[in-house]
Motif scaffolding. Structure first.
Motif, PDB file in Angstrom:
ATOM      1  N   ARG A  44       0.567  -2.030  -3.663  1.00  0.00           N
ATOM      2  CA  ARG A  44       0.344  -3.444  -3.938  1.00  0.00           C
ATOM      3  C   ARG A  44      -0.086  -4.220  -2.707  1.00  0.00           C
ATOM      4  NH1 ARG A  44      -0.589  -3.275  -9.184  1.00  0.00           N
ATOM      5  NH2 ARG A  44       1.180  -2.528 -10.398  1.00  0.00           N
ATOM      6  N   ALA A  45       0.427  -3.846  -1.532  1.00  0.00           N
ATOM      7  CA  ALA A  45       0.103  -4.599  -0.319  1.00  0.00           C
ATOM      8  C   ALA A  45       0.468  -3.755   0.895  1.00  0.00           C
ATOM      9  CB  ALA A  45       0.849  -5.935  -0.288  1.00  0.00           C
ATOM     10  N   TYR A  46      -0.030  -4.165   2.061  1.00  0.00           N
ATOM     11  CA  TYR A  46       0.367  -3.517   3.307  1.00  0.00           C
ATOM     12  C   TYR A  46       0.406  -4.561   4.420  1.00  0.00           C
ATOM     13  CZ  TYR A  46      -4.566  -3.597   4.827  1.00  0.00           C
ATOM     14  OH  TYR A  46      -5.826  -4.001   5.191  1.00  0.00           O
ATOM     15  N   TYR A  47       1.058  -4.179   5.504  1.00  0.00           N
ATOM     16  CA  TYR A  47       1.169  -5.066   6.660  1.00  0.00           C
ATOM     17  C   TYR A  47       1.001  -4.214   7.915  1.00  0.00           C
ATOM     18  CZ  TYR A  47       3.295  -7.855  10.336  1.00  0.00           C
ATOM     19  OH  TYR A  47       3.515  -8.513  11.509  1.00  0.00           O
ATOM     20  N   PHE A  48       0.242  -4.730   8.861  1.00  0.00           N
ATOM     21  CA  PHE A  48       0.014  -4.000  10.109  1.00  0.00           C
ATOM     22  C   PHE A  48       0.223  -4.954  11.281  1.00  0.00           C
ATOM     23  CE2 PHE A  48      -2.307  -2.465  13.736  1.00  0.00           C
ATOM     24  CZ  PHE A  48      -2.186  -1.078  13.685  1.00  0.00           C
ATOM     25  N   SER A  49       1.066  -4.567  12.184  1.00  0.00           N
ATOM     26  CA  SER A  49       1.178  -5.243  13.481  1.00  0.00           C
ATOM     27  C   SER A  49       1.469  -4.166  14.515  1.00  0.00           C
ATOM     28  CB  SER A  49       2.279  -6.307  13.457  1.00  0.00           C
ATOM     29  OG  SER A  49       3.550  -5.695  13.438  1.00  0.00           O
ATOM     30  N   LYS A  50       1.601  -4.591  15.745  1.00  0.00           N
ATOM     31  CA  LYS A  50       1.802  -3.617  16.817  1.00  0.00           C
ATOM     32  C   LYS A  50       3.091  -2.828  16.616  1.00  0.00           C
ATOM     33  CE  LYS A  50       2.253  -3.213  21.826  1.00  0.00           C
ATOM     34  NZ  LYS A  50       2.264  -3.932  23.124  1.00  0.00           N
ATOM     35  N   ASP A  51       4.126  -3.517  16.152  1.00  0.00           N
ATOM     36  CA  ASP A  51       5.437  -2.893  16.070  1.00  0.00           C
ATOM     37  C   ASP A  51       5.860  -2.534  14.652  1.00  0.00           C
ATOM     38  OD1 ASP A  51       5.825  -3.116  18.834  1.00  0.00           O
ATOM     39  OD2 ASP A  51       6.512  -5.184  18.613  1.00  0.00           O
ATOM     40  N   GLU A  52       5.167  -3.040  13.640  1.00  0.00           N
ATOM     41  CA  GLU A  52       5.586  -2.794  12.265  1.00  0.00           C
ATOM     42  C   GLU A  52       4.394  -2.434  11.389  1.00  0.00           C
ATOM     43  OE1 GLU A  52       8.545  -2.576  11.277  1.00  0.00           O
ATOM     44  OE2 GLU A  52       9.670  -3.535  12.896  1.00  0.00           O
ATOM     45  N   LYS A  53       4.579  -1.393  10.593  1.00  0.00           N
ATOM     46  CA  LYS A  53       3.604  -1.021   9.571  1.00  0.00           C
ATOM     47  C   LYS A  53       4.373  -0.858   8.254  1.00  0.00           C
ATOM     48  CE  LYS A  53       1.467   0.164  13.510  1.00  0.00           C
ATOM     49  NZ  LYS A  53       2.120   0.085  14.844  1.00  0.00           N
ATOM     50  N   LEU A  54       4.024  -1.683   7.271  1.00  0.00           N
ATOM     51  CA  LEU A  54       4.761  -1.720   6.020  1.00  0.00           C
ATOM     52  C   LEU A  54       3.833  -1.457   4.845  1.00  0.00           C
ATOM     53  CD1 LEU A  54       6.790  -5.021   6.624  1.00  0.00           C
ATOM     54  CD2 LEU A  54       7.457  -2.697   7.251  1.00  0.00           C
ATOM     55  N   LEU A  55       4.361  -0.799   3.808  1.00  0.00           N
ATOM     56  CA  LEU A  55       3.668  -0.606   2.545  1.00  0.00           C
ATOM     57  C   LEU A  55       4.536  -1.200   1.436  1.00  0.00           C
ATOM     58  CD1 LEU A  55       2.480   3.123   2.831  1.00  0.00           C
ATOM     59  CD2 LEU A  55       1.285   1.061   3.555  1.00  0.00           C
ATOM     60  N   VAL A  56       3.915  -1.909   0.508  1.00  0.00           N
ATOM     61  CA  VAL A  56       4.630  -2.531  -0.607  1.00  0.00           C
ATOM     62  C   VAL A  56       4.125  -1.903  -1.904  1.00  0.00           C
ATOM     63  CG1 VAL A  56       5.178  -4.676  -1.812  1.00  0.00           C
ATOM     64  CG2 VAL A  56       4.871  -4.680   0.681  1.00  0.00           C
ATOM     65  N   ASN A 107      -7.401   1.540  -3.954  1.00  0.00           N
ATOM     66  CA  ASN A 107      -8.358   1.580  -5.068  1.00  0.00           C
ATOM     67  C   ASN A 107      -8.025   2.651  -6.099  1.00  0.00           C
ATOM     68  OD1 ASN A 107      -9.962  -0.542  -4.081  1.00  0.00           O
ATOM     69  ND2 ASN A 107     -11.103   0.855  -2.728  1.00  0.00           N
ATOM     70  N   VAL A 108      -7.009   3.471  -5.836  1.00  0.00           N
ATOM     71  CA  VAL A 108      -6.631   4.529  -6.777  1.00  0.00           C
ATOM     72  C   VAL A 108      -5.859   3.906  -7.930  1.00  0.00           C
ATOM     73  CG1 VAL A 108      -5.316   6.652  -7.079  1.00  0.00           C
ATOM     74  CG2 VAL A 108      -6.552   6.251  -4.944  1.00  0.00           C
ATOM     75  N   LYS A 109      -6.355   4.077  -9.134  1.00  0.00           N
ATOM     76  CA  LYS A 109      -5.717   3.514 -10.323  1.00  0.00           C
ATOM     77  C   LYS A 109      -5.533   4.618 -11.368  1.00  0.00           C
ATOM     78  CE  LYS A 109      -6.172  -0.593  -8.472  1.00  0.00           C
ATOM     79  NZ  LYS A 109      -4.987  -1.261  -7.866  1.00  0.00           N
ATOM     80  N   HIS A 110      -4.275   4.896 -11.714  1.00  0.00           N
ATOM     81  CA  HIS A 110      -3.983   5.888 -12.753  1.00  0.00           C
ATOM     82  C   HIS A 110      -2.546   5.679 -13.207  1.00  0.00           C
ATOM     83  CE1 HIS A 110      -3.183   9.855 -14.639  1.00  0.00           C
ATOM     84  NE2 HIS A 110      -4.466   9.845 -14.894  1.00  0.00           N
ATOM     85  N   PRO A 111      -2.258   5.861 -14.502  1.00  0.00           N
ATOM     86  CA  PRO A 111      -0.891   5.634 -14.977  1.00  0.00           C
ATOM     87  C   PRO A 111       0.159   6.509 -14.316  1.00  0.00           C
ATOM     88  CG  PRO A 111      -2.424   5.757 -16.831  1.00  0.00           C
ATOM     89  CD  PRO A 111      -3.197   6.154 -15.615  1.00  0.00           C
ATOM     90  N   ASN A 112      -0.243   7.667 -13.789  1.00  0.00           N
ATOM     91  CA  ASN A 112       0.713   8.575 -13.173  1.00  0.00           C
ATOM     92  C   ASN A 112       0.607   8.605 -11.663  1.00  0.00           C
ATOM     93  OD1 ASN A 112      -0.149  10.370 -15.999  1.00  0.00           O
ATOM     94  ND2 ASN A 112       1.946   9.664 -15.696  1.00  0.00           N
TER      95      ASN A 112
END
Length: 671
Positions: A422-434, A412-417
């Motif tokens: 954009r997205a995230y993924y959660f599973s037992k073995d993988e946690k990803l941020l996009v 929810n953080v929105k600022h030009p700087n």
């Protein structure tokens, strides 16, 4: 009686005189409308004094202006290297309806091109190279279907190269090199038929080169991020297919081995005897097992062991490989979990512009950008040309619910700087941020990379703009987002185009890890003293880390490098020792010594940085206070508050400021 053919009626003297005068009337004609458009352009665009157009004379006699034979319209405008500065104003050049040649190369024009240039339907040649023009590819130019030559090289254009260039079927030369264009090259099959010169080198393009453009040399595509295919090397997928099974590989051939070889008589006899003995041994073993089984059935009761099917199934679902995208972990990554077959998916935040799923990421070509304290970052180029950054987190201790709550808050953080998630993924073995891909890279790479003879130094105004924009992003996190960054360092300050505006990244991730503040060699120099003891990050520890960042910008020294005087001393203490002993220019980066008339600003920023790295947290200012002090620094009298780099290098035409080494020593800094 023969008749004479009809003759033309005689032309009167006055008629001949009228036609004669009419033929010379163009000599004194004046392109009034075009003249006013040119005057409006020159009035609104700053320029050097040597470019002077006398309104009392015909526009066709002005420097750089050429008209048609009748002097009724302007056909060409050539003003290369005349010191034009700033954006091209709308409703000026777009009114030159008969213009065929537009050459404004080698000036300092900036900003996007006005949309009304699409009115110039007669344009044949456009030369705008070596300016500071920016924005997306000008859509107005793609509407000029009569263009023969288009040169936008050495500017600051960004975004994709549009497919609409196929409308330019008369184009013979297209020069887009040395910009910031991103994405895939469009299939310019229609335009490529007439092209004899093409260049998109030194951009940030990726993906495969269309077949229609493969006729051009490799130099036309050099120095891009990830272009591949003819005439460049072939494309390679990021997630490689699994290696072939060893039992499917043919046995290695032995040199000199013959396909057919006859056995000797002795060998045949030996093999027969050995085979007979083996058969006899197997027969005796089989008889022994049958007798033993019969005795066992007679002396024991039947017993059924408990089923282990469920346990086997559960452990199989949890199995995973070390790297995302390998064949053994793909089922888990794509969402099939062992808990009721629930399918995990990428979770996108509201307001995003991406539309892809995890399978698209698995098929993407990508490269490792770097390994940080919280995980490894990859640049992934999806099949449709979208480029994103995927951060693969390591050692995450938070449960799924805690992970999702923290990521929803950060999303929810929105600022030009502030770099948006954009997205995230959660599973037992993988946690990803996009997140978005920032083509200009990080401050760390720009400041410390390739500090050799061929390096382009990071100028002072750029450093100051980076510092101020990063402070704005961090202050927004503290005040509006109520988020402690917790991991401020130069590699987490990502730069937009032109390396002027910064975005802070990797913020607010500390709650996801156990002992997340444990120091390592990458962040050791940025940690506040209290964090090393309590292992808890706070708003004031962020201020300390930002102060180290300011000192890094001023000194050009990485906080974790070993060459800071005596062994074990950190960057703040080294700066303080130099200042306390005697004021000297040695504290500043040698690359800043080429700029004059900025010493006062450097000293002011140094004072702000030293206030931020106070040992006692309560003695440090807050981030809003730091930002206010930076914005209150004397930045000259320009509109944006920042002098141009040229002015800083020249020191002003009337400046008599001596170099830093010869200035009087200013008062020492308060520790």
């Amino acid at each position: 009686m023969p008749t004479n053919p009809p003759t033309m009626p005689p032309i009167s003297f006055f008629t001949l005189l009228f036609l004669f005068l009419l033929s010379f009337s163009g000599a004194g004609a004046e392109p009034t409308a075009d003249k006013q458009a040119l005057l409006d352009f020159l009035t609104k665009v700053p320029h050097e004094s040597r470019l002077q157009w006398d309104p009392s004379l015909s526009a066709c006699s002005w420097v750089g202006v050429s008209c048609d034979p009748s002097n009724s319209s302007v056909h060409s405008l050539r003003l290369p290297g005349v010191g034009l500065i700033g954006p091209i104003p709308p409703s000026t050049l777009g009114r030159l309806s008969s213009l065929r040649v537009l050459s404004l190369r080698s000036n300092r024009l900036s900003g996007p091109l006005p949309a009304d240039l699409s009115n110039l339907k007669s344009l044949r040649n456009v030369y705008l190279q070596r300016n500071q023009l920016s924005g997306d590819f000008p859509p107005s130019l793609a509407e000029l279907t009569r263009l023969n030559r288009l040169d936008l090289s050495s500017n600051n254009f960004t975004g994709p190269i549009p497919f609409a260039l196929n409308n330019l079927t008369h184009l013979t030369g297209l020069f887009l090199q040395s910009n910031g264009f991103t994405g895939k090259l469009p299939n310019l099959s229609a335009a490529a038929a007439s092209l004899d010169t093409f260049n998109v080198s030194d951009n940030r393009l990726n993906g495969s080169i269309p077949a229609a453009l493969a006729k051009f040399p490799s130099s036309s595509f050099a120095n891009n991020l990830q272009l591949c295919g003819a005439p460049l090397p072939p494309c390679n997928p990021f997630f490689p297919s699994p290696a072939p099974s060893p039992d499917l590989e043919p046995p290695p051939a032995v040199a000199g081995q013959k396909k057919h070889r006859k056995l000797s008589t002795a060998a045949i006899v030996g093999i027969s005897i050995a085979g007979g003995l083996l058969a006899l041994i197997l027969l005796l073993a089989l008889i022994f097992l049958l007798i033993k089984r019969k005795n066992s059935n007679q002396t024991t009761k039947a017993y059924k062991p408990p089923s282990t099917t469920a346990a086997v199934a559960g452990s199989a679902a949890a199995a995973g490989a070390a790297e995302i995208g390998t064949s053994s972990s793909k089922d888990d990554v794509t969402g099939v979990s062992g808990e009721g077959g629930e399918r995990n998916k990428l979770v996108f935040f509201q307001g995003g512009m991406f539309s892809f799923d995890l399978e698209d990421l698995l098929r993407a070509s990508a490269e490792v950008l770097g390994k940080g304290s919280v995980g490894t970052s990859y640049k992934a180029v999806l099949e449709e040309g979208t480029t994103v950054v995927v951060k693969r987190l390591k050692d995450v201790a938070a449960a799924k619910k805690e992970f999702e709550q923290q990521l929803e808050m950060l999303g929810n953080v929105k600022h030009p700087n502030v770099l948006p998630l954009r997205a995230y993924y959660f599973s037992k073995d993988e946690k990803l941020l996009v997140s978005d891909y920032m083509p200009a890279g990080s401050l760390s790479a720009l400041l410390h990379g390739s500090r050799g003879s061929g390096r382009t130094p990071l100028e002072w105004d750029s450093r100051l703009r980076i510092a101020v924009s990063a402070a704005r992003g961090l202050a927004h996190l503290h005040v509006s987002g109520k988020v402690v960054h917790g991991n401020i360092k130069s590699s987490n300050i990502l730069l937009k185009q032109d390396n002027l505006d910064a975005s802070v990244s990797d913020y607010g991730l500390n709650p996801l890890f156990l002992n997340s503040s444990t120091p390592n060699h990458r962040v050791m120099g940025y940690r506040a003293p209290e964090v090393l003891e309590t292992r808890k990050v706070t708003f004031k520890s962020d201020v300390y880390s930002f102060g180290v960042l300011l000192l890094e910008l001023l000194t050009g020294k990485a906080p974790n490098q070993a060459s800071l005087g005596e062994e074990g001393i950190d960057l703040p203490r080294w700066v303080q020792s130099v200042v306390r002993e005697e004021w000297t220019a040695e504290v500043f980066d040698v690359e800043l010594m080429r700029y004059q008339d900025v010493e006062e600003e450097m000293v002011q920023l140094l004072q702000i940085g030293m206030a931020c790295v106070a040992m006692v947290p309560d003695q440090r200012p807050t981030m809003p206070e730091v930002l206010r002090m930076m914005e209150d620094m004397n930045r000259g009298d320009t509109d944006d508050g920042l002098r141009s780099s040229d002015d800083a290098l020249r020191g002003g035409s009337d400046s008599q400021t001596p170099p830093l080494e010869s200035r009087a020593s200013p008062p020492g800094l308060t520790p």
